[in-house]
Design a protein around this motif. Structure first.
Motif, PDB file in Angstrom:
ATOM      1  N   ARG A   1       0.826  -1.216   0.000  1.00  0.00           N
ATOM      2  CA  ARG A   1       0.000   0.000   0.000  1.00  0.00           C
ATOM      3  C   ARG A   1       0.859   1.263   0.000  1.00  0.00           C
ATOM      4  N   ALA A   2       2.003   1.199   0.653  1.00  0.00           N
ATOM      5  CA  ALA A   2       2.879   2.370   0.696  1.00  0.00           C
ATOM      6  C   ALA A   2       3.553   2.645  -0.646  1.00  0.00           C
ATOM      7  N   ASN A   3       3.643   1.605  -1.503  1.00  0.00           N
ATOM      8  CA  ASN A   3       4.401   1.740  -2.749  1.00  0.00           C
ATOM      9  C   ASN A   3       3.568   1.752  -4.019  1.00  0.00           C
ATOM     10  N   PHE A   4       2.329   1.263  -3.955  1.00  0.00           N
ATOM     11  CA  PHE A   4       1.553   1.108  -5.184  1.00  0.00           C
ATOM     12  C   PHE A   4       0.109   1.575  -4.980  1.00  0.00           C
ATOM     13  N   ARG A   5      -0.540   1.895  -6.087  1.00  0.00           N
ATOM     14  CA  ARG A   5      -1.933   2.336  -6.040  1.00  0.00           C
ATOM     15  C   ARG A   5      -2.839   1.111  -5.839  1.00  0.00           C
ATOM     16  N   THR A   6      -3.475   1.060  -4.706  1.00  0.00           N
ATOM     17  CA  THR A   6      -4.332  -0.063  -4.367  1.00  0.00           C
ATOM     18  C   THR A   6      -5.721   0.459  -4.015  1.00  0.00           C
ATOM     19  N   LEU A   7      -6.537  -0.411  -3.441  1.00  0.00           N
ATOM     20  CA  LEU A   7      -7.902  -0.049  -3.067  1.00  0.00           C
ATOM     21  C   LEU A   7      -8.103  -0.267  -1.577  1.00  0.00           C
ATOM     22  N   LYS A   8      -8.981   0.517  -0.998  1.00  0.00           N
ATOM     23  CA  LYS A   8      -9.243   0.411   0.426  1.00  0.00           C
ATOM     24  C   LYS A   8      -9.957  -0.898   0.762  1.00  0.00           C
TER      25      LYS A   8
END
Length: 334
Positions: free
Chosen positions: A193-200
């Motif tokens: 999550r800190a490095n890539f675009r993810t979803l909640k």
């Protein structure tokens, strides 16, 4: 999607296996029984009419990890780095593949679903999903272009720090050993999550593995249903077998998928597989499925003529990706 005439599957939502198919990588016969009714859950509270809808996308917060190319593929590189886990105190190698869509300017504000992949064997300094033995990126991108699969971020951690099977860590926090479960299911997702675009939330997170990785994927999904919504254990087993558990029976029981699946605590979906050429494996898988208590929901697939071989695990990849696509949220933007 496992719907061809030559294949069959069954859904298990309770303590009994419904109609079990014949074919995939091995389990013997079990008696069919009536599935228990799903556990009732309270409906979610309605959102306040004046409250704006929460955004879905989690943009990376950094600091950005230094990634090194490990393998080039026709659909983009597999990269690797060391991830130091603040919760576990463990530092281990992780491989990552980003789908081509991730770098497309049209998707610059899009969050992507994540699959974590665990290997068979010791996975000491390697992960077979990151290599050419199980070329999942190529299959994934072909299916994505055909509209049959989400474009997934794929994350492939190591599982052990020794090639000695006597020192296997069982993807667990074994007392006195590296806290691998915490690293795998807490530190690595936080790093992603800190490095890539993810979803909640957990609805876009899945975990899959073959053989030993099948054990890990089933176990971690049951232990961390707040992290993972779905799992595909391919030809796995379900009882911890590391010798490092000696003298730690209570902790071993807490990390035993054979017991976790009976507790009725994990609202997760699973597709478990077995090889059609391996009756023993079929018995193992079907016996475990029969113990499942809702809200765990399990589907079974038997690979016709399948054996406990990497070449047969590879054949499962298209079906697994399509199953995840049906059961996990796809890319989204705010």
């Amino acid at each position: 999607m496992l719907s061809q005439p030559s294949r069959s599957r069954a859904v298990v939502t309770g303590a009994a296996v419904l109609a079990l198919a014949v074919g995939l990588t091995g389990c013997g016969n079990t008696k069919s029984g009536k599935a228990k009714a799903p556990v009732a859950t309270d409906a979610p509270a309605a959102a306040s009419p004046s409250a704006p809808p929460a955004g879905k996308v989690l943009m990376p917060t950094g600091p950005a990890a230094a990634m090194t190319k490990a393998r080039e593929t026709a659909v983009g590189p597999v990269t690797t780095t060391k991830v130091a886990g603040p919760k576990s105190g463990v530092t281990g190698q992780v491989w990552v593949w980003l789908p081509p869509e991730y770098h497309d300017p049209k998707y610059a504000k899009t969050g992507f679903p994540v699959l974590t992949l665990f290997a068979g064997g010791q996975s000491n300094g390697y992960n077979t999903w990151a290599g050419s033995e199980l070329p999942i990126p190529e299959v994934a991108e072909r299916l994505a272009k055909e509209g049959k699969s989400h474009p997934f971020i794929m994350v492939m951690p190591v599982q052990n720090f020794s090639a000695d099977e006597k020192k296997a860590l069982d993807c667990s926090d074994i007392p006195g050993q590296p806290k691998m479960a915490t690293w795998m299911a807490q530190d690595v997702p936080a790093w992603v999550r800190a490095n890539f675009r993810t979803l909640k939330g957990r609805d876009s997170w899945g975990v899959m593995g073959a053989s030993t990785g099948g054990f890990c994927s089933a176990k971690l999904a049951l232990q961390y249903p707040d992290v993972y919504k779905a799992a595909v254990p391919i030809d796995g087993y379900f009882i911890p077998d590391s010798r490092l558990w000696q003298g730690h029976d209570t902790e071993k029981a807490a990390n035993n998928p054979d017991q976790l699946v009976t507790q009725g605590k994990a609202d997760v979906k699973m597709l478990v597989t077995a090889g059609g050429a391996d009756p023993y494996e079929q018995r193992v898988v079907k016996s475990w499925m029969a113990k499942a208590v809702p809200p765990v929901a399990i589907e079974y697939y038997e690979q016709p003529g399948g054996k406990h071989l990497t070449s047969d695990f590879r054949k499962m990849v298209p079906d697994a990706l399509q199953w995840f696509t049906k059961n996990l949220e796809g890319p989204a933007h705010d």
